[in-house]
Design a protein around this motif. Sequence first.
Motif, PDB file in Angstrom:
ATOM      1  N   VAL A   1     -12.954   6.349  12.425  1.00 22.44           N
ATOM      2  CA  VAL A   1     -12.258   7.459  11.772  1.00 22.44           C
ATOM      3  C   VAL A   1     -12.986   7.771  10.475  1.00 22.44           C
ATOM      4  N   CYS A   2     -13.335   9.034  10.271  1.00 22.62           N
ATOM      5  CA  CYS A   2     -14.114   9.438   9.097  1.00 22.62           C
ATOM      6  C   CYS A   2     -13.317  10.442   8.260  1.00 22.62           C
ATOM      7  N   ARG A   3     -13.260  10.195   6.933  1.00 21.62           N
ATOM      8  CA  ARG A   3     -12.563  11.100   6.022  1.00 21.62           C
ATOM      9  C   ARG A   3     -13.424  11.308   4.777  1.00 21.62           C
ATOM     10  N   THR A   4     -13.319  12.510   4.198  1.00 22.90           N
ATOM     11  CA  THR A   4     -14.100  12.857   3.005  1.00 22.90           C
ATOM     12  C   THR A   4     -13.179  13.412   1.929  1.00 22.90           C
ATOM     13  N   GLU A   5     -13.373  12.939   0.676  1.00 17.85           N
ATOM     14  CA  GLU A   5     -12.590  13.414  -0.462  1.00 17.85           C
ATOM     15  C   GLU A   5     -13.493  13.504  -1.690  1.00 17.85           C
ATOM     16  N   GLN A   6     -13.084  14.336  -2.654  1.00 20.02           N
ATOM     17  CA  GLN A   6     -13.778  14.438  -3.928  1.00 20.02           C
ATOM     18  C   GLN A   6     -13.099  13.485  -4.909  1.00 20.02           C
ATOM     19  N   ILE A   7     -13.817  12.436  -5.321  1.00 19.32           N
ATOM     20  CA  ILE A   7     -13.263  11.415  -6.201  1.00 19.32           C
ATOM     21  C   ILE A   7     -14.228  11.163  -7.352  1.00 19.32           C
ATOM     22  N   HIS A   8     -13.728  11.273  -8.583  1.00 15.45           N
ATOM     23  CA  HIS A   8     -14.532  10.979  -9.770  1.00 15.45           C
ATOM     24  C   HIS A   8     -15.845  11.759  -9.775  1.00 15.45           C
TER      25      HIS A   8
ATOM     26  N   ILE B   1     -22.373   5.659  12.810  1.00 15.18           N
ATOM     27  CA  ILE B   1     -23.545   6.164  12.089  1.00 15.18           C
ATOM     28  C   ILE B   1     -23.578   7.688  12.145  1.00 15.18           C
ATOM     29  N   ARG B   2     -23.277   8.261  13.316  1.00 14.27           N
ATOM     30  CA  ARG B   2     -23.297   9.725  13.461  1.00 14.27           C
ATOM     31  C   ARG B   2     -22.257  10.386  12.563  1.00 14.27           C
ATOM     32  N   LEU B   3     -21.087   9.751  12.434  1.00 18.65           N
ATOM     33  CA  LEU B   3     -20.046  10.313  11.570  1.00 18.65           C
ATOM     34  C   LEU B   3     -20.458  10.296  10.101  1.00 18.65           C
ATOM     35  N   SER B   4     -21.439   9.459   9.772  1.00 15.93           N
ATOM     36  CA  SER B   4     -21.889   9.349   8.378  1.00 15.93           C
ATOM     37  C   SER B   4     -23.259   9.990   8.174  1.00 15.93           C
TER      38      SER B   4
ATOM     39  N   GLN C   1     -18.565  13.216  -3.889  1.00 11.65           N
ATOM     40  CA  GLN C   1     -18.057  13.528  -2.548  1.00 11.65           C
ATOM     41  C   GLN C   1     -18.167  12.235  -1.747  1.00 11.65           C
ATOM     42  N   ILE C   2     -17.029  11.625  -1.533  1.00 16.55           N
ATOM     43  CA  ILE C   2     -17.023  10.306  -0.900  1.00 16.55           C
ATOM     44  C   ILE C   2     -16.583  10.443   0.554  1.00 16.55           C
ATOM     45  N   THR C   3     -17.418   9.958   1.443  1.00 23.21           N
ATOM     46  CA  THR C   3     -17.108   9.936   2.872  1.00 23.21           C
ATOM     47  C   THR C   3     -16.933   8.480   3.299  1.00 23.21           C
ATOM     48  N   VAL C   4     -15.761   8.175   3.809  1.00 23.78           N
ATOM     49  CA  VAL C   4     -15.456   6.806   4.238  1.00 23.78           C
ATOM     50  C   VAL C   4     -15.215   6.805   5.743  1.00 23.78           C
ATOM     51  N   THR C   5     -15.926   5.930   6.447  1.00 19.56           N
ATOM     52  CA  THR C   5     -15.735   5.760   7.890  1.00 19.56           C
ATOM     53  C   THR C   5     -15.122   4.393   8.138  1.00 19.56           C
ATOM     54  N   ASP C   6     -13.918   4.412   8.669  1.00 15.16           N
ATOM     55  CA  ASP C   6     -13.214   3.165   8.985  1.00 15.16           C
ATOM     56  C   ASP C   6     -13.529   2.790  10.428  1.00 15.16           C
ATOM     57  N   THR C   7     -14.054   1.587  10.613  1.00 18.91           N
ATOM     58  CA  THR C   7     -14.448   1.156  11.962  1.00 18.91           C
ATOM     59  C   THR C   7     -13.266   0.553  12.692  1.00 18.91           C
ATOM     60  N   PRO C   8     -13.277   0.624  14.005  1.00 14.72           N
ATOM     61  CA  PRO C   8     -12.250  -0.069  14.796  1.00 14.72           C
ATOM     62  C   PRO C   8     -12.556  -1.554  14.798  1.00 14.72           C
TER      63      PRO C   8
END
Length: 327
Positions: free
Chosen positions: A48-55, A84-87, A58-65
């Motif tokens: 699952v990949c999510r992106t937010e603007q923090i500090h 890897i593709r999600l990032s 642009q931070i993109t975090v991919t949570d692995t199963p």
Amino acid sequence: MTSQPKREIRIILTGKTGSGKSSLGNALLQKHVFKTGCSSSSISKKCVCRTEQIHGYQITVTDTPGLYDTNDDIEMKAEMENCIRLSLPGPHVFLHVISIGRFTKEDFSSIKTFITKFGRDVNRYYLLILTRFDDYKRDNNVDVLDFEGLKNNLTCEWKTLLNETFADRFFPFDNTLSGKSSVEQVSVLLQKIGDIISANNGNSYTNADFKRASQLIKEEQKRMLVELNREREAKKARIRHLEEERAKEELQRKLDEQRAKAETELQALHERENREREQRIDELRTAKAQRMHQRQLQERGDVNFEQAVHGIFQIAEFAFNIYNFFT
């Protein structure tokens, strides 16, 4: 390796199920975007990949199963490629999550598996996140993590793995912080991540790196398979040799038994023949002695008869002489 914008940070979370990856991802993005919970089975089944603007980033975090919860190597490899593709064009850092005080065999295996799948070069992008720092502070009445002291309480295998894989790249994470304290903690963590990005000249781990690592793994597996087949054939040859030696030993044992049996039977035959020969000799001696005794008796009987006849004649002659004397 590809150069990336300085204000962008791409992160992949790794670790076994229940380590706190999703909670860490929510803290990094300061939103509840990843499902969390304590379960023996993985809540996240797919990346699952999510992106937010923090500090200002642009931070993109991919949570692995639960990549390490499956025994299907093909499924694991496919999901790793998906992460890897999600990032894309690639993650700047991998955050491996372990709960402080819970350095289990499964955790050890998950790190070894990760390095095996992604290649030894991935160490440069690897940061160890030690969750449940709040428990550690409470139990030890401290505010700072003594990482060296923590490692000294681990096995030699664990210490070697942590030193070779992470060196001083670790970050204690307090799961209970909220509000401003949580924001400050994330800010410090982002600075730590920024140091890793700077050390790698802003480069990220790319899908090409992963494919290259996968190719190296395939080549290593092929080499190991060849070596395994060679060892298997050598083992078969040793087994055949041992079986032949055992067969020779068994044949020799049987020959020795037959030879010993034949020698025993021959010895018994000789002894029986000797006994029979001695018995015949004794019988002959006895018969000879009996004949000699009979002959002696016969000879003794003849002498006595002659003596008796001679005595009779002497008596008759004496009687005749007396008769003549008186007449």
